[in-house]
Design a protein around this motif. Structure first.
Motif, short mmCIF file in Angstrom:
data_model
loop_
_atom_site.label_atom_id
_atom_site.label_comp_id
_atom_site.label_asym_id
_atom_site.label_seq_id
_atom_site.Cartn_x
_atom_site.Cartn_y
_atom_site.Cartn_z
N GLN A 243 -1.78 3.57 -5.53
CA GLN A 243 -2.02 5.01 -5.73
C GLN A 243 -0.75 5.83 -5.95
N LEU A 244 0.39 5.18 -6.11
CA LEU A 244 1.61 5.93 -6.39
C LEU A 244 1.76 6.20 -7.89
N ILE A 245 1.19 5.33 -8.68
CA ILE A 245 1.14 5.52 -10.13
C ILE A 245 -0.32 5.64 -10.54
N ASP A 246 -0.66 6.69 -11.27
CA ASP A 246 -2.04 6.91 -11.69
C ASP A 246 -2.36 5.97 -12.86
N THR A 247 -2.97 4.82 -12.52
CA THR A 247 -3.30 3.85 -13.57
C THR A 247 -4.65 4.15 -14.22
N SER A 248 -5.44 5.06 -13.61
CA SER A 248 -6.75 5.35 -14.19
C SER A 248 -6.64 6.04 -15.55
N SER A 249 -5.58 6.82 -15.72
CA SER A 249 -5.39 7.52 -16.99
C SER A 249 -4.27 6.91 -17.82
N ASN A 250 -3.75 5.78 -17.37
CA ASN A 250 -2.65 5.12 -18.07
C ASN A 250 -3.20 3.96 -18.88
N GLN A 251 -2.97 4.00 -20.18
CA GLN A 251 -3.50 2.97 -21.07
C GLN A 251 -2.69 1.68 -21.04
N THR A 252 -1.54 1.71 -20.39
CA THR A 252 -0.63 0.57 -20.43
C THR A 252 -0.58 -0.19 -19.12
N LEU A 253 -0.70 0.51 -17.97
CA LEU A 253 -0.48 -0.11 -16.67
C LEU A 253 -1.77 -0.26 -15.87
N GLN A 254 -1.77 -1.26 -14.99
CA GLN A 254 -2.84 -1.40 -14.02
C GLN A 254 -2.27 -1.97 -12.72
N PHE A 255 -2.98 -1.71 -11.62
CA PHE A 255 -2.58 -2.18 -10.29
C PHE A 255 -3.59 -3.21 -9.81
N VAL A 256 -3.09 -4.33 -9.28
CA VAL A 256 -3.95 -5.38 -8.73
C VAL A 256 -3.48 -5.67 -7.31
N PRO A 257 -4.39 -5.58 -6.30
CA PRO A 257 -3.97 -5.78 -4.91
C PRO A 257 -3.65 -7.24 -4.59
N LEU A 258 -2.89 -7.42 -3.52
CA LEU A 258 -2.53 -8.75 -3.05
C LEU A 258 -3.66 -9.34 -2.21
N ASP A 259 -3.74 -10.69 -2.22
CA ASP A 259 -4.67 -11.40 -1.35
C ASP A 259 -3.96 -12.66 -0.84
N PRO A 260 -3.90 -12.88 0.49
CA PRO A 260 -4.49 -12.08 1.54
C PRO A 260 -3.97 -10.64 1.51
N PRO A 261 -4.84 -9.69 1.91
CA PRO A 261 -4.43 -8.28 1.83
C PRO A 261 -3.17 -8.02 2.66
N LEU A 262 -2.31 -7.21 2.11
CA LEU A 262 -1.09 -6.80 2.81
C LEU A 262 -1.11 -5.27 2.88
N GLU A 263 -1.30 -4.77 4.10
CA GLU A 263 -1.41 -3.33 4.29
C GLU A 263 -0.34 -2.84 5.25
N ALA A 264 -0.02 -1.57 5.15
CA ALA A 264 1.06 -1.00 5.96
C ALA A 264 0.60 0.30 6.60
N ASN A 265 0.81 0.42 7.92
CA ASN A 265 0.50 1.66 8.62
C ASN A 265 1.55 2.72 8.32
N LEU A 266 1.19 3.95 8.59
CA LEU A 266 2.06 5.10 8.31
C LEU A 266 2.33 5.85 9.60
N ASN A 267 3.59 6.22 9.82
CA ASN A 267 3.99 6.88 11.07
C ASN A 267 4.84 8.11 10.77
N LEU A 268 4.56 9.18 11.49
CA LEU A 268 5.45 10.33 11.51
C LEU A 268 6.39 10.15 12.70
N VAL A 269 7.71 10.16 12.45
CA VAL A 269 8.67 9.88 13.52
C VAL A 269 9.67 11.02 13.66
#
Length: 295
Positions: A243-269
């Motif tokens: 979701q950092l690059i809008d691939t829905s409106s981009n005719q050239t790029l696409q994003f494919v997730p990793l498997d096994p899924p690799l996710e990262a939590n977000l923290n305000l510090v």
């Protein structure tokens, strides 16, 4: 060093001309020249060289310019945050963050807080975790938004209800574009663009089951926007967050997730030893209130 003289030096660096700098500071040229010569004598170094048409900063001058701006920014924010009047909360809040869609949680909090206290000003600094941590340590930021894995031992923090998902940004005509997910075996020997953060390298190496450096690394990046342009031009595959690059409106790029899924939590510090301003305390109160009702 006096704060006033540092402001003089910054003005000279901006104008690159002693006469213009003196005029902008409402000083005479001899007065400004004397103050800056005393600064050089105090530091025992040459900060600038007079060229035919403009002032040229030396290597020491560029170093001082960076530090002087940081010092002045810290002084200005401190003075601003201490200037409360008639019980109204005002001041400045500086927050550093990497690229993440989770920033929307912070943006909504800022919006709510600003409607209550219109004299609060927000300053955003974009950078990776290493950049943000350094500025937090130096007192240049009040808060940082860090994506796990991150060393939070020296911080107080709030875990935000959002997870970023790792994947591959690629051209739509690439050999991997038909896949729904990317497995470690899919990118063996593929040219990669990766984040410069060492802690991210460790995380991705864990997912790969081997050092990420065994892949041909064709580029490293700090923020993804320019790296995405390099992917568009066919340089390779970028390991990045969704979701950092809008691939829905981009005719050239696409994003494919990793498997096994690799996710990262977000923290305000924020630093444990840091004395929070009234504006910063109000921000944390508003954030905690918003998180109670966050969907």
């Amino acid at each position: 060093m006096e704060i006033r003289v540092l402001r003089y030096f910054i003005a000279l660096a901006n104008e690159r001309n002693i006469s213009k700098a003196a005029e902008s500071l409402h000083l005479t040229q001899p007065t400004l020249s004397r103050q800056l010569k005393e600064l050089e004598d105090r530091l025992e170094t040459t900060l600038f060289i007079r060229g035919n048409r403009e002032i040229i900063l030396t290597e020491s001058g560029y170093f001082l310019l960076q530090k002087a701006k940081e010092i002045i920014d810290l002084v200005d924010r401190t003075e601003h945050n201490l200037s409360e009047s008639s019980g109204d909360i005002q001041g400045q809040i500086a927050i550093g963050c990497g690229e993440t869609e989770g920033m929307r949680i912070i943006a909504k909090t800022f919006n709510n807080l600003q409607s209550k206290y219109p004299n609060i000003i927000f300053h955003l600094y974009s950078g990776n975790a290493d950049d943000v941590s350094e500025r937090l340590e130096n007192g240049l930021l009040d808060f940082g938004l860090l994506i796990d894995p991150a060393d939070k031992n020296q911080y107080d923090f709030i875990k935000l209800p959002y997870q970023d998902r790792w994947g591959i940004l690629m051209r739509r005509d690439s050999p991997l574009a038909h896949k729904d997910v990317i497995y470690p075996s899919d990118i063996v020997d593929q040219p990669l663009l990766v984040s410069r953060q060492s802690i991210v390298d460790n995380q991705l190496s864990g997912w790969l089951g081997r050092s990420i450096n065994q892949n041909p690394i064709v580029a490293t990046y700090n923020l993804i926007f320019n790296a995405a342009i390099m992917v568009e031009e066919g340089l390779g595959y970028a390991l990045c967050l969704d979701q950092l690059i809008d691939t829905s409106s981009n005719q050239t790029l696409q994003f494919v997730p990793l498997d096994p899924p690799l996710e990262a939590n977000l923290n305000l510090v924020w630093k444990k030893s840091q004395a929070l301003s009234p504006a910063s305390r109000a921000f944390l109160k508003e954030l905690r209130h918003n998180l109670i009702r966050y969907p």
